[in-house]
Design an enzyme around this catalytic site. Sequence first.
Site, PDB file in Angstrom:
ATOM      1  N   GLY A  46     -30.450  24.641   5.541  1.00 56.55           N
ATOM      2  CA  GLY A  46     -30.728  23.570   4.594  1.00 56.55           C
ATOM      3  C   GLY A  46     -31.502  22.454   5.271  1.00 56.55           C
ATOM      4  O   GLY A  46     -31.437  22.299   6.501  1.00 56.55           O
ATOM      5  N   GLN A  51     -34.379  14.009   6.554  1.00 58.59           N
ATOM      6  CA  GLN A  51     -34.403  14.503   7.937  1.00 58.59           C
ATOM      7  C   GLN A  51     -35.818  14.594   8.513  1.00 58.59           C
ATOM      8  O   GLN A  51     -35.982  14.661   9.726  1.00 58.59           O
ATOM      9  CB  GLN A  51     -33.746  15.884   8.015  1.00 58.59           C
ATOM     10  N   CYS A  91     -25.872  20.695  12.016  1.00 59.76           N
ATOM     11  CA  CYS A  91     -26.939  19.955  11.345  1.00 59.76           C
ATOM     12  C   CYS A  91     -28.165  19.965  12.246  1.00 59.76           C
ATOM     13  O   CYS A  91     -28.042  19.742  13.455  1.00 59.76           O
ATOM     14  CB  CYS A  91     -26.475  18.521  11.093  1.00 59.76           C
ATOM     15  N   LEU A  92     -29.337  20.196  11.650  1.00 59.39           N
ATOM     16  CA  LEU A  92     -30.565  20.194  12.450  1.00 59.39           C
ATOM     17  C   LEU A  92     -30.830  18.817  13.063  1.00 59.39           C
ATOM     18  O   LEU A  92     -31.541  18.710  14.057  1.00 59.39           O
ATOM     19  CB  LEU A  92     -31.765  20.627  11.595  1.00 59.39           C
ATOM     20  N   HIS A 133     -23.790  18.853   1.839  1.00 58.04           N
ATOM     21  CA  HIS A 133     -24.243  18.340   3.145  1.00 58.04           C
ATOM     22  C   HIS A 133     -25.635  17.715   3.002  1.00 58.04           C
ATOM     23  O   HIS A 133     -25.886  16.601   3.490  1.00 58.04           O
ATOM     24  CB  HIS A 133     -24.257  19.508   4.147  1.00 58.04           C
ATOM     25  N   GLU A 134     -26.550  18.423   2.320  1.00 58.09           N
ATOM     26  CA  GLU A 134     -27.925  17.915   2.185  1.00 58.09           C
ATOM     27  C   GLU A 134     -27.974  16.691   1.269  1.00 58.09           C
ATOM     28  O   GLU A 134     -28.755  15.768   1.505  1.00 58.09           O
ATOM     29  CB  GLU A 134     -28.859  19.004   1.652  1.00 58.09           C
ATOM     30  N   HIS A 137     -27.316  13.620   3.156  1.00 57.82           N
ATOM     31  CA  HIS A 137     -28.502  13.120   3.889  1.00 57.82           C
ATOM     32  C   HIS A 137     -29.319  12.170   3.010  1.00 57.82           C
ATOM     33  O   HIS A 137     -29.819  11.158   3.480  1.00 57.82           O
ATOM     34  CB  HIS A 137     -29.409  14.283   4.304  1.00 57.82           C
TER      35      HIS A 137
HETATM   36 ZN    ZN Z   1     -27.847  18.102   8.153  1.00 52.87          ZN
END
Ligand code: ZN
Length: 171
Positions: A46, A51, A91-92, A133-134, A137
Amino acid sequence: MAKLKILEFPDPRLRTKATLIDVVDDQLRIFIDDMLETMYEAPGIGLAATQVNVHKRVLVTDVSVEKDEPFVLINPLILEKDGVTVTDEGCLSVPGYYEEVERAEHIKVRFLDRQGDDVELEAHGLLAVCIQHEMDHLDGKLFVDYLSEAKRSRIRTKLEKGRRQQSTVVA
Ligand code: ZN
């Protein structure tokens, strides 16, 4: 398509609250394709626009094994949520760290797809977790916010140290 640079915790830009998207046009679709490429190459399941330092309410996700079931959610809104599930999340933007987070197991979410059509989706399990989660963000929230302050500062310190060493090598 182009690969986008992913911001990493504790970059303050990750705390920006994204704004609603007014028009779903080709320019947005090009950006969405770049987000998908960036997510697949990372690799991740995701990615939220926040991000990659674009503060608009759009996210992409693909939790399939074959990586051939992308979802694009523009202006997502959770209509219903129920159940509880605990997942080891990563998480990226917080590379290398995985921690248990509790979220709703099932959600009903409403959004615009890449054509600008109004869609309602019932998501369970990993897809539901990933969307939540996204969406966090887009509100400037990270999964580390669910951890204890001590754990969060430990991760912050290690990531900052890692970046300092990295920039020394590059220089
Ligand atoms: Zn993330």
